[in-house]
Design an enzyme around this catalytic site. Structure first.
Site, PDB file in Angstrom:
ATOM      1  N   HIS A  34       0.749  -1.136  -0.033  1.00 21.86           N
ATOM      2  CA  HIS A  34       0.102  -0.049  -0.097  1.00 21.86           C
ATOM      3  C   HIS A  34       0.986   1.220   0.052  1.00 21.86           C
ATOM      4  O   HIS A  34       1.879   1.479   0.497  1.00 21.86           O
ATOM      5  CB  HIS A  34      -0.827  -0.083   1.321  1.00 21.86           C
ATOM      6  CG  HIS A  34      -0.091   0.147   2.495  1.00 21.86           C
ATOM      7  ND1 HIS A  34       0.608  -1.107   3.042  1.00 21.86           N
ATOM      8  CD2 HIS A  34       0.261   0.961   3.210  1.00 21.86           C
ATOM      9  CE1 HIS A  34       1.178  -0.761   4.129  1.00 21.86           C
ATOM     10  NE2 HIS A  34       1.090   0.627   4.376  1.00 21.86           N
ATOM     11  N   HIS A 115       5.335   6.122  -1.442  1.00 20.25           N
ATOM     12  CA  HIS A 115       6.324   5.086  -1.592  1.00 20.25           C
ATOM     13  C   HIS A 115       5.563   3.759  -1.160  1.00 20.25           C
ATOM     14  O   HIS A 115       4.353   3.719  -0.515  1.00 20.25           O
ATOM     15  CB  HIS A 115       7.341   5.048  -0.607  1.00 20.25           C
ATOM     16  CG  HIS A 115       7.115   4.781   1.007  1.00 20.25           C
ATOM     17  ND1 HIS A 115       6.521   5.902   1.663  1.00 20.25           N
ATOM     18  CD2 HIS A 115       7.227   3.774   1.667  1.00 20.25           C
ATOM     19  CE1 HIS A 115       6.617   5.628   2.840  1.00 20.25           C
ATOM     20  NE2 HIS A 115       6.752   4.426   2.920  1.00 20.25           N
TER      21      HIS A 115
END
Length: 172
Positions: A34, A115
């Site tokens: 995620h 990220h």
């Protein structure tokens, strides 16, 4: 209860991330790959109703945007964390900012770095080996993001989706 807000990428990106996470991320079993939009925060049931209303408004005002990954990066020397670097497009940065305003909890421990973590809590030697080989690879992963999820943490530390918010949709 602890809550967080994340974007879950499509299967191809998740499969790429998981090919590394299986070996190098001790949180592999706790949450799928995620992109964290809002780090964990505490909220009670009364707060939650207000937060969900605000998130619906944010989602309704957000347009789909590209999620692009071309390389890995790292948070070294602060931590031995390696991640798929998500290009910081304006829409993503604005969404992150919007999720820290209004009636939403506004605490930020870290500067937002888009990220998807693929390795963490590595020894220094392991980090050097893994990052050394991964930074020479290029990735060509792209998708259009059209939703985000409000997550909550279970007693065993795992995270699960509480509600999904689709961009451009007004729900009552």
């Amino acid at each position: 209860m602890r809550y967080g807000i994340a974007i879950f990428p499509e299967k191809k990106i998740q499969d790429t991330a998981n090919s590394y996470r299986k070996r190098y991320d001790p949180h592999y079993a706790l949450i799928p790959p995620h992109l964290t939009l809002k780090e964990p925060f505490e909220a009670n049931e009364d707060d939650l109703k207000q937060i969900v209303g605000e998130l619906r408004k944010v989602a309704a005002e957000t347009k789909p945007f590209p999620l692009q990954i071309h390389k890995v990066s790292s948070f070294s020397p602060v931590t031995n964390t390696i991640y798929l670097k998500v290009e910081p497009v304006d829409e993503l940065l604005k969404l992150n900012e919007r999720l820290h305003t209004g009636n939403l909890p506004q605490e930020k421990t870290y500067t937002f770095v888009p990220h998807i973590t693929i390795a963490q809590k590595l020894s220094h030697d392991e980090y050097s080996d893994v990052f050394g080989s991964l930074k020479m690879q290029s990735f060509d992963l792209e998708q259009t993001v059209d939703r985000f999820q409000l997550m909550y943490q279970l007693e065993n530390g795992a995270w699960t989706v509480f509600e999904t918010f689709t961009f451009g949709e007004e729900k009552n």
